[in-house]
Design an enzyme around this catalytic site. Structure first.
Site, PDB file in Angstrom:
ATOM      1  N   ASP A  71      -5.582   0.038   6.091  1.00 33.90           N
ATOM      2  CA  ASP A  71      -6.359  -1.149   7.241  1.00 33.90           C
ATOM      3  C   ASP A  71      -7.596   0.402   7.771  1.00 33.90           C
ATOM      4  O   ASP A  71      -9.124  -0.094   7.770  1.00 33.90           O
ATOM      5  CB  ASP A  71      -5.231  -0.581   8.510  1.00 33.90           C
ATOM      6  N   ALA A 100      -2.766  -8.252  16.997  1.00 33.87           N
ATOM      7  CA  ALA A 100      -2.843  -9.556  16.463  1.00 33.87           C
ATOM      8  C   ALA A 100      -2.711  -9.576  14.722  1.00 33.87           C
ATOM      9  O   ALA A 100      -2.891 -10.368  14.211  1.00 33.87           O
ATOM     10  CB  ALA A 100      -4.913 -10.898  17.202  1.00 33.87           C
ATOM     11  N   SER A 143      -6.030  -0.584  15.589  1.00 36.15           N
ATOM     12  CA  SER A 143      -5.941   1.012  16.239  1.00 36.15           C
ATOM     13  C   SER A 143      -6.918   1.709  15.192  1.00 36.15           C
ATOM     14  O   SER A 143      -7.479   2.708  15.107  1.00 36.15           O
ATOM     15  CB  SER A 143      -4.770   1.501  16.260  1.00 36.15           C
ATOM     16  N   GLU A 203      -2.457   7.532  12.349  1.00 42.20           N
ATOM     17  CA  GLU A 203      -1.992   6.995  12.963  1.00 42.20           C
ATOM     18  C   GLU A 203      -0.613   7.053  13.076  1.00 42.20           C
ATOM     19  O   GLU A 203       0.319   7.227  13.695  1.00 42.20           O
ATOM     20  CB  GLU A 203      -2.004   6.037  12.412  1.00 42.20           C
ATOM     21  N   LEU A 233      -5.492  -7.214  12.972  1.00 40.25           N
ATOM     22  CA  LEU A 233      -5.640  -7.151  12.580  1.00 40.25           C
ATOM     23  C   LEU A 233      -7.074  -5.516  12.728  1.00 40.25           C
ATOM     24  O   LEU A 233      -7.803  -5.700  12.349  1.00 40.25           O
ATOM     25  CB  LEU A 233      -7.491  -8.131  12.690  1.00 40.25           C
ATOM     26  N   ASP A 288       0.729  -0.997  -0.315  1.00 43.10           N
ATOM     27  CA  ASP A 288       0.000  -0.092   0.083  1.00 43.10           C
ATOM     28  C   ASP A 288       0.798   1.005  -0.018  1.00 43.10           C
ATOM     29  O   ASP A 288       0.225   1.810  -0.741  1.00 43.10           O
ATOM     30  CB  ASP A 288      -1.148   0.202   0.929  1.00 43.10           C
ATOM     31  N   TYR A 341       8.245  -1.082  10.992  1.00 42.14           N
ATOM     32  CA  TYR A 341       7.737  -1.176   9.504  1.00 42.14           C
ATOM     33  C   TYR A 341       8.804   0.303   9.056  1.00 42.14           C
ATOM     34  O   TYR A 341       8.105   0.309   7.992  1.00 42.14           O
ATOM     35  CB  TYR A 341       6.508  -0.930  10.548  1.00 42.14           C
TER      36      TYR A 341
HETATM   37  C1  GLA Z   1       0.178  -2.651   8.493  1.00 36.91           C
HETATM   38  C2  GLA Z   1      -0.584  -1.260   7.674  1.00 36.91           C
HETATM   39  C3  GLA Z   1      -0.765  -0.691   6.592  1.00 36.91           C
HETATM   40  C4  GLA Z   1      -0.454  -2.134   5.872  1.00 36.91           C
HETATM   41  C5  GLA Z   1      -0.255  -3.243   5.758  1.00 36.91           C
HETATM   42  C6  GLA Z   1       0.800  -4.373   5.163  1.00 36.91           C
HETATM   43  O1  GLA Z   1      -0.983  -3.423   8.567  1.00 36.91           O
HETATM   44  O2  GLA Z   1      -1.279  -0.250   8.306  1.00 36.91           O
HETATM   45  O3  GLA Z   1      -1.067   0.068   5.405  1.00 36.91           O
HETATM   46  O4  GLA Z   1       0.992  -1.251   4.882  1.00 36.91           O
HETATM   47  O5  GLA Z   1       1.096  -2.902   7.726  1.00 36.91           O
HETATM   48  O6  GLA Z   1       0.643  -4.378   4.275  1.00 36.91           O
END
Ligand code: GLA
Length: 389
Positions: free
Chosen positions: A175, A126, A131, A163, A128, A41, A225
């Site tokens: 997300d 997890a 947040s 975020e 999912l 993304d 990340y």
């Molecule tokens: C987290 C981030 C998303 C995406 C995923 C990996 O969930 O919040 O924006 O980058 O990792 O695909």
């Protein structure tokens, strides 16, 4: 809504009335899964997420003063903030609410004081996106409460920014998009460059989506990340020296990666994975169109290998579960899901074998890691919405 959600909402409403002596407006925003297209993304690629049957529920009412009063049923504590003094705090879930408030204020939406209570059943940590669900439920609720009339996609962008600025994670848009825009029984094919999207019906005849939760979240998750994001940007800059029209890894192909980046360097590995994953998602969507779930599942396994070996965001527990799935004939696809370093493996499992497989894998997981794995059988649901009471 299923019985469990109804129970959460009813008791949330009761607690709210007890604490604030007024009947609240109620809203929810769900967690998400992602079938394929991981870490694409923020590289302007595609993703294939969906909203699920686990959500954050928000009860809200206006106040007569300029205070924000926040209460989480799970943590059982009141927090007070003056609208004129919104800033990030150490306590995590509050930042997702305050981050949204700050976004609204930055855009000059006139907020008044409010009480906000939340509860939910998305397991935290997890992968999912609990947040993102808090952010989306909050912005949805505030938009309705104060009748700002903000467009949904705009709310998605503001939730993502919340975020970035209040949680310090430079996440992509997947997300928040899935939590806000999800549609029952559909996945969303989202182009993260243009934000064009398409609802693709997910016909899983004979299969279930099973999430296997490692119940671990390694602490480096958010710092790594951001590091991955930087590594991808570094790759883009290097490729741009020769291909100046390239804007993101979305525009790159494997030949450019091989030609320009130093083989086996971290930047090379990260970029190779991303370019392959963007293509893999396109191929996987073709398989879906042809109703070839087995071919789709094969791509999920390949994604896991890429995330583990090239992107290096997996961990021993996730690899263990993905490997265990691979050995089962009735699992047609499985991979780690989300940011990585813990959280869930998503697996497509033949209906009649789900219980047996979960049992077998749970036992060997427990034997190997001396703690439990959890499982959730998931259904695809609508995105954020008001709850009629
Ligand atoms: C987290 C981030 C998303 C995406 C995923 C990996 O969930 O919040 O924006 O980058 O990792 O695909």
């Amino acid at each position: 809504m299923n019985d469990k959600s109804k129970y959460i909402v009813t008791s949330l409403q009761e607690k709210f009335i007890e604490l604030f002596d007024v009947n609240p407006f109620l809203f929810y925003a769900p967690g998400r899964i992602n079938l394929i297209g991981e870490h694409t993304d923020y590289n302007n690629g595609f993703v294939l997420p969906a909203a699920i049957d686990k959500a954050v529920y928000v009860a809200i009412s206006e106040r007569k003063d300029d205070l924000i009063v926040l209460y989480s049923v799970e943590f059982g504590e009141n927090f007070y903030f003056a609208l004129s003094d919104i800033h990030p705090v150490k306590n995590s879930w509050i930042n997702y609410v305050l981050g949204v408030v700050a976004q609204l204020q930055n855009r000059n939406y006139l907020l008044r004081g409010f009480n906000l209570m939340l509860d939910g059943d998305i397991p935290i940590g997890a992968g999912l996106s609990s947040s993102a669900a808090v952010e989306c439920a909050t912005i949805y609720a505030l938009n309705e409460l104060f009748q700002f009339n903000i467009d949904k996609i705009e709310m998605v962008k503001m939730a993502q920014k919340a975020e970035h600025e209040y949680a310090g994670v430079k996440c992509g848009i997947m997300d928040q998009f899935a939590s806000m825009m999800g549609k029952e029984n559909h996945v969303i094919k989202l182009d993260c460059q243009t934000l064009e999207y398409e609802y693709v019906p997910l016909q899983l005849e004979g299969y279930k989506i099973v999430l296997m939760d490692t119940q671990v979240k390694h602490s480096l998750a958010s710092s790594e990340y951001n590091t991955r994001r930087n590594e991808c940007n570094e790759g883009v800059k290097m490729i741009q020296q020769k291909y100046s029209n390239l804007e993101s890894l979305r525009d790159a192909d494997i030949n450019m990666i091989d030609e320009i980046l130093i083989k086996d360097s971290k930047v090379y590995m990260r970029c190779k994975y991303v370019v392959e994953e963007i293509q893999r998602l396109k191929d996987a969507c073709e398989s879906l169109k042809q109703n070839d779930l087995k071919a789709f599942g094969q791509k999920m396994f390949a994604t896991h290998d890429g995330l583990s070996e090239l992107y290096e965001v997996s961990c021993s527990e996730l690899d263990f579960l993905a490997d265990s799935c691979k050995k089962e004939e009735a699992v047609i696809g499985a991979r780690m899901m989300g940011g990585g370093f813990g959280g869930c493996v998503i697996a497509l499992i033949k209906d009649e074998c789900v219980d047996d497989i979960i049992q077998r894998i749970s036992i060997s997981y427990q034997q190997t890691y001396a703690h439990e794995m959890k499982t959730y059988i998931t259904e695809l649901k609508d995105g954020a919405s008001a709850i009629k009471n």
